[in-house]
Design a protein around this motif. Structure first.
Motif, PDB file in Angstrom:
ATOM      1  N   TRP A 247      10.775  46.724  40.267  1.00 45.33           N
ATOM      2  CA  TRP A 247       9.743  46.294  39.762  1.00 45.33           C
ATOM      3  C   TRP A 247       9.636  44.847  39.926  1.00 45.33           C
ATOM      4  O   TRP A 247      10.287  43.914  40.211  1.00 45.33           O
ATOM      5  N   GLN A 248       8.204  44.551  40.373  1.00 44.59           N
ATOM      6  CA  GLN A 248       7.584  43.434  40.826  1.00 44.59           C
ATOM      7  C   GLN A 248       6.688  42.740  39.653  1.00 44.59           C
ATOM      8  O   GLN A 248       5.772  43.523  39.387  1.00 44.59           O
ATOM      9  N   PHE A 249       6.868  41.479  39.397  1.00 43.03           N
ATOM     10  CA  PHE A 249       6.184  41.126  38.278  1.00 43.03           C
ATOM     11  C   PHE A 249       5.117  39.922  38.690  1.00 43.03           C
ATOM     12  O   PHE A 249       3.940  39.670  37.940  1.00 43.03           O
ATOM     13  N   LYS A 250       5.286  39.341  39.838  1.00 44.56           N
ATOM     14  CA  LYS A 250       4.571  38.302  40.072  1.00 44.56           C
ATOM     15  C   LYS A 250       4.091  38.298  41.553  1.00 44.56           C
ATOM     16  O   LYS A 250       4.962  39.125  42.361  1.00 44.56           O
ATOM     17  N   ASN A 251       2.997  38.006  41.784  1.00 43.96           N
ATOM     18  CA  ASN A 251       2.336  37.961  43.258  1.00 43.96           C
ATOM     19  C   ASN A 251       3.037  36.770  44.156  1.00 43.96           C
ATOM     20  O   ASN A 251       3.137  35.924  43.572  1.00 43.96           O
TER      21      ASN A 251
ATOM     22  N   ASP B  58      10.728  37.659  38.469  1.00 47.38           N
ATOM     23  CA  ASP B  58       9.888  37.976  39.467  1.00 47.38           C
ATOM     24  C   ASP B  58      10.171  39.237  39.841  1.00 47.38           C
ATOM     25  O   ASP B  58       9.201  40.234  40.105  1.00 47.38           O
ATOM     26  N   PHE B  59      11.217  40.025  39.952  1.00 42.87           N
ATOM     27  CA  PHE B  59      11.556  41.271  40.160  1.00 42.87           C
ATOM     28  C   PHE B  59      12.603  41.879  39.175  1.00 42.87           C
ATOM     29  O   PHE B  59      13.562  40.814  38.576  1.00 42.87           O
TER      30      PHE B  59
ATOM     31  N   LEU C 145      17.774  47.643  46.389  1.00 41.53           N
ATOM     32  CA  LEU C 145      17.573  46.530  46.650  1.00 41.53           C
ATOM     33  C   LEU C 145      17.422  46.239  47.956  1.00 41.53           C
ATOM     34  O   LEU C 145      16.334  45.374  48.347  1.00 41.53           O
ATOM     35  N   PHE C 146      18.413  46.618  48.756  1.00 38.56           N
ATOM     36  CA  PHE C 146      18.358  46.205  50.217  1.00 38.56           C
ATOM     37  C   PHE C 146      17.413  46.931  50.855  1.00 38.56           C
ATOM     38  O   PHE C 146      16.986  46.614  52.133  1.00 38.56           O
ATOM     39  N   SER C 147      16.775  48.106  50.452  1.00 41.22           N
ATOM     40  CA  SER C 147      15.556  48.801  51.202  1.00 41.22           C
ATOM     41  C   SER C 147      14.215  48.171  50.872  1.00 41.22           C
ATOM     42  O   SER C 147      13.452  48.643  51.736  1.00 41.22           O
ATOM     43  N   ARG C 148      14.175  47.670  49.575  1.00 42.73           N
ATOM     44  CA  ARG C 148      12.770  47.246  49.167  1.00 42.73           C
ATOM     45  C   ARG C 148      12.579  45.610  49.109  1.00 42.73           C
ATOM     46  O   ARG C 148      11.382  45.323  49.131  1.00 42.73           O
TER      47      ARG C 148
END
Length: 202
Positions: free
Chosen positions: A198-202, A189-190, A36-39
């Protein structure tokens, strides 16, 4: 393709969590924190609203995330108290906050008096980037979430605005699709797992 209803997903993933060893819960919680903190650019968010884990349900240990936030980022951190009418009241969570465990096994502020309603919480921070951590049992590859079915967070997020980011935490990777998503269900969103963000929205 793995397509499940919410009810099926609840049953399957409750059992999966039940079978986790405490050492696995600790190890994967650390992996989630580190990823989480790296991404994600955590420094951009204040306030950060986070849940405290229900230990008997083997939820991810969010205290690891809270400790790092306090050490390196110093945002306003909020936790919630579940009310009898199905709503949440929100409290600033500091090192001095005393906690008590409610009937669901959730640690909440003890004898708290200065809580914010969901509407007031979002009004107070309407000009800030808000990060909301959402508890969940399962999620799918488009960001739909399966919670415990009580609707507390759905009612909370009714007041969210475009500056609100919703982040799920899961020990397990997503299923392909939750088949019975409803209009009022909020999309993530994530979602962070021990393996990826995982990312779901731009």
């Amino acid at each position: 393709m793995e397509i499940l209803t919410k009810k099926q997903a609840r049953e399957i993933f409750k059992e999966k969590r039940k079978n986790l060893q405490d050492t696995e819960v600790g190890r994967m919680s650390e992996q989630i924190r580190d990823l989480l903190f790296s991404r994600l650019m955590m420094h951009r968010y204040s306030p950060i609203h986070i849940f405290l884990p229900i230990k008997k349900h083997k939820e991810p240990d969010t205290s690891l995330i809270i400790s790092l936030l306090r050490k390196d980022f110093a945002p306003d951190i909020y936790i919630s108290k579940s009310e009898e009418d199905g709503t949440l009241t929100h409290y600033l969570y500091t090192k001095n906050t005393k906690l008590t465990v409610n009937k669901w096994g959730i640690a909440e502020p003890e004898k708290a008096k200065e809580g914010l309603s969901s509407k007031v919480f979002f009004e107070k921070y309407k000009n800030e980037d808000i990060l909301i951590f959402l508890p969940l049992l399962a999620f799918d590859k488009t960001g739909n979430r399966v919670g415990y079915g009580k609707g507390f967070y759905d009612r909370f997020l009714e007041f969210a605005n475009e500056k609100t980011t919703c982040l799920g935490i899961s020990f397990f990777e997503p299923i392909d699709q939750i088949s019975d998503v409803e209009e009022h269900d909020f999309q993530l969103d994530f979602c962070v797992t021990p393996k990826r963000l995982w990312q779901f929205k731009n």
